[in-house]
Motif scaffolding. Structure first.
Motif, mmCIF file in Angstrom:
data_model
loop_
_atom_site.group_PDB
_atom_site.id
_atom_site.type_symbol
_atom_site.label_atom_id
_atom_site.label_comp_id
_atom_site.label_asym_id
_atom_site.label_seq_id
_atom_site.Cartn_x
_atom_site.Cartn_y
_atom_site.Cartn_z
ATOM 1 N N LEU A 35 -2.805 0.948 1.432
ATOM 2 C CA LEU A 35 -2.202 1.689 2.229
ATOM 3 C C LEU A 35 -0.917 2.366 1.701
ATOM 4 O O LEU A 35 -0.345 3.698 1.936
ATOM 5 N N ARG A 36 0.297 1.378 1.049
ATOM 6 C CA ARG A 36 1.605 2.041 0.610
ATOM 7 C C ARG A 36 1.122 3.175 -0.335
ATOM 8 O O ARG A 36 1.812 3.934 -0.401
ATOM 9 N N HIS A 37 0.439 2.754 -1.601
ATOM 10 C CA HIS A 37 -0.002 3.535 -2.528
ATOM 11 C C HIS A 37 -0.810 4.951 -2.141
ATOM 12 O O HIS A 37 -0.625 5.963 -3.029
ATOM 13 N N SER A 38 -1.407 4.926 -0.928
ATOM 14 C CA SER A 38 -2.399 6.077 -0.983
ATOM 15 C C SER A 38 -1.492 7.058 0.368
ATOM 16 O O SER A 38 -1.787 8.216 0.312
ATOM 17 N N PHE A 39 -0.516 6.560 0.925
ATOM 18 C CA PHE A 39 0.180 7.289 1.931
ATOM 19 C C PHE A 39 1.661 7.488 1.841
ATOM 20 O O PHE A 39 2.374 6.346 1.797
ATOM 21 N N ALA A 40 2.220 8.512 1.384
ATOM 22 C CA ALA A 40 3.776 8.524 0.704
ATOM 23 C C ALA A 40 4.530 8.329 2.317
ATOM 24 O O ALA A 40 5.585 7.782 1.780
ATOM 25 N N HIS A 41 3.970 8.214 3.396
ATOM 26 C CA HIS A 41 4.986 8.056 4.420
ATOM 27 C C HIS A 41 4.793 6.342 4.642
ATOM 28 O O HIS A 41 5.187 6.259 5.889
ATOM 29 N N TYR A 42 4.359 5.810 3.965
ATOM 30 C CA TYR A 42 3.988 4.391 4.381
ATOM 31 C C TYR A 42 4.978 3.649 3.237
ATOM 32 O O TYR A 42 4.260 2.689 2.270
ATOM 33 N N PRO A 43 5.930 3.380 3.235
ATOM 34 C CA PRO A 43 6.923 2.808 2.115
ATOM 35 C C PRO A 43 6.902 1.535 2.408
ATOM 36 O O PRO A 43 7.309 0.685 1.223
#
Ligand code: SME
Length: 163
Positions: A35-43
């Protein structure tokens, strides 16, 4: 920000693939990384598990560790999602007296319950770095993700404690 509709189905398939090859805490860690690496707004992405009257951090991915590895259900936005048995989006953490601070950069948070047979057994917690980082598209997407994670959370609870 938003999760584009076209990104949802492929991401859920990737999560199915992770869950078919891994289980328990390893699976949760891999889902956090994905999830973190797929979505930039999930740091920063974490999964907490309900353990009696507390939430225990079972898996996470992000630039920094949090000191909040055990949170009483009575406290925080994390606790609120369990107490109210619903997803919670906080647009601006500085405006929410419930908020337990983790990272200086955090400006928004989303917490989505993970259920097993109707009971809340854990939650997905994501910290965002801008005000209003999360909207209904994130909630819908993460509720679909959370619906897949009940077994992994339960197995994780049967594994040895972290640390
Ligand atoms: N901010 C959360 C605590 C957990 S950290 O975000 C990782 C809360 O208010 O419950």
């Amino acid at each position: 920000m938003t999760v584009p509709a076209r990104a949802t189905a492929p991401a859920l398939l990737q999560i199915d693939a992770i869950l078919s090859r891994l289980s328990g805490r390893q699976a949760l860690g891999e889902v956090c990384r994905f999830l973190r690496h797929s979505f930039a707004h999930y740091p920063w992405v974490g999964v907490y598990r309900v353990d009696g009257t507390d939430l225990v951090l079972d898996a996470w991915d992000g630039a920094q560790a949090t000191e909040h590895t055990r949170i009483p259900i009575a406290r925080g936005i994390c606790g609120q999602a369990v107490r109210e048995d619903r997803s919670v989006i906080v647009d601006d953490v500085n405006e929410d007296p419930n908020y337990l601070a983790c990272f200086l950069e955090t400006r928004a948070e989303i917490v989505v319950p993970i259920r097993l047979e109707g009971r809340v057994v854990g939650e997905v917690d994501i910290d965002g770095n801008s005000v209003k980082a999360f909207d209904a598209s994130d909630r819908r997407f993460l509720e679909s993700v959370a619906a897949k994670l009940g077994d992994a959370v339960e197995r994780s609870g049967a594994e040895l404690p972290v640390g």
